[in-house]
Design an enzyme around this catalytic site. Structure first.
Site, PDB file in Angstrom:
ATOM      1  N   LYS A 128      28.227   8.217  75.289  1.00 48.92           N
ATOM      2  CA  LYS A 128      28.647   9.569  74.896  1.00 48.92           C
ATOM      3  C   LYS A 128      27.884  10.026  73.670  1.00 48.92           C
ATOM      4  O   LYS A 128      27.301  11.121  73.639  1.00 48.92           O
ATOM      5  CB  LYS A 128      30.147   9.606  74.658  1.00 48.92           C
ATOM      6  CG  LYS A 128      30.662  10.987  74.235  1.00 48.92           C
ATOM      7  CD  LYS A 128      31.046  10.990  72.769  1.00 48.92           C
ATOM      8  CE  LYS A 128      31.590  12.331  72.333  1.00 48.92           C
ATOM      9  NZ  LYS A 128      32.006  12.342  70.911  1.00 48.92           N
ATOM     10  N   ASP A 147      33.493  13.136  76.872  1.00 44.11           N
ATOM     11  CA  ASP A 147      34.453  12.853  75.804  1.00 44.11           C
ATOM     12  C   ASP A 147      35.851  12.961  76.393  1.00 44.11           C
ATOM     13  O   ASP A 147      36.019  13.023  77.621  1.00 44.11           O
ATOM     14  CB  ASP A 147      34.246  13.813  74.626  1.00 44.11           C
ATOM     15  CG  ASP A 147      34.751  15.227  74.909  1.00 44.11           C
ATOM     16  OD1 ASP A 147      34.975  15.568  76.104  1.00 44.11           O
ATOM     17  OD2 ASP A 147      34.945  15.988  73.950  1.00 44.11           O
TER      18      ASP A 147
END
Length: 217
Positions: A128, A147
């Site tokens: 991420k 996320d």
């Protein structure tokens, strides 16, 4: 309500959602402030379990004090802890920042690398964070940012059932056209904050309701 819309994950459903989100959030962007790849990497690490607003309040002074990876690597643990304390989990964050920047000094002459394979080698950096840095600092798209908001919205839309972000990302990369990988995650984040909230999604006011198998109205 029985869902009667397009098959979740179908090109018809995805195209309709992509177009709707583009119209809703045409200016969606990553909201952490930065001027260099290193600043973005630092800010993203600090943003874990912390609001963007809080991070943006801390980083001007932080970036003025620490201008290079070597600066972070050389500072004492306790001093850096105090500098990032208000972002929460400050001991772990300071430790991670020092380790990441020491790695950058040792392996990349203090520069942030520009590939996901290299970025995920940094201590405590997962896909991420790597994707955030690549897309927003370098304009490089190698993956799909997942996320908590993107993960939640994706599951509700029927695009993935994986709790694990890395597995969810792989599924989204198979479903979503690559041309949307850089912009769609930011729009999904905005939508997750504004409408598709974790505890109580605002389905009655959501314009994606016709394409969402999880809608409750």
């Amino acid at each position: 309500m029985v869902y009667t819309g397009p098959q979740p994950g179908s090109s018809e459903q995805i195209s309709a959602i992509v177009e709707e989100l583009r119209g809703l959030y045409p200016q969606a962007r990553y909201e952490l402030n930065f001027t260099t790849p290193l600043e973005l990497l630092v800010a993203t690490i600090l943003a874990a379990q912390c609001t963007d607003e809080r991070v943006n309040a801390v980083t001007p002074q932080l970036f003025a004090k620490y201008r290079s990876a070597q600066d972070y690597a050389q500072v004492g643990q306790e001093e850096l802890e105090q500098d990032v304390k208000s972002t929460g989990f400050y001991r772990n964050k300071a430790k991670t920042l020092r380790a990441v920047c020491q790695y950058l000094v040792d392996h990349y002459h203090g520069e942030v690398p520009q590939s996901i394979d290299e970025l995920v080698k940094l201590p405590g950096v997962a896909r991420k964070t790597a994707n955030v840095v690549l897309v927003n600092a370098f304009g490089v798209t190698e993956g799909f940012i997942v996320d908590t908001h993107v993960g939640r919205v994706s599951k509700r839309l029927g695009w993935t059932q994986h709790e694990d972000a890395a597995r969810a990302e792989q599924e989204l990369m198979r479903l979503i056209p690559r041309s949307e990988w850089s912009s769609l995650p930011h729009r999904m984040i905005y939508h997750g904050r504004a409408t598709c909230a974790a505890r109580k999604p605002r389905c009655t006011s959501c314009t994606l309701v016709a394409y969402c198998p999880s809608a409750i109205i």
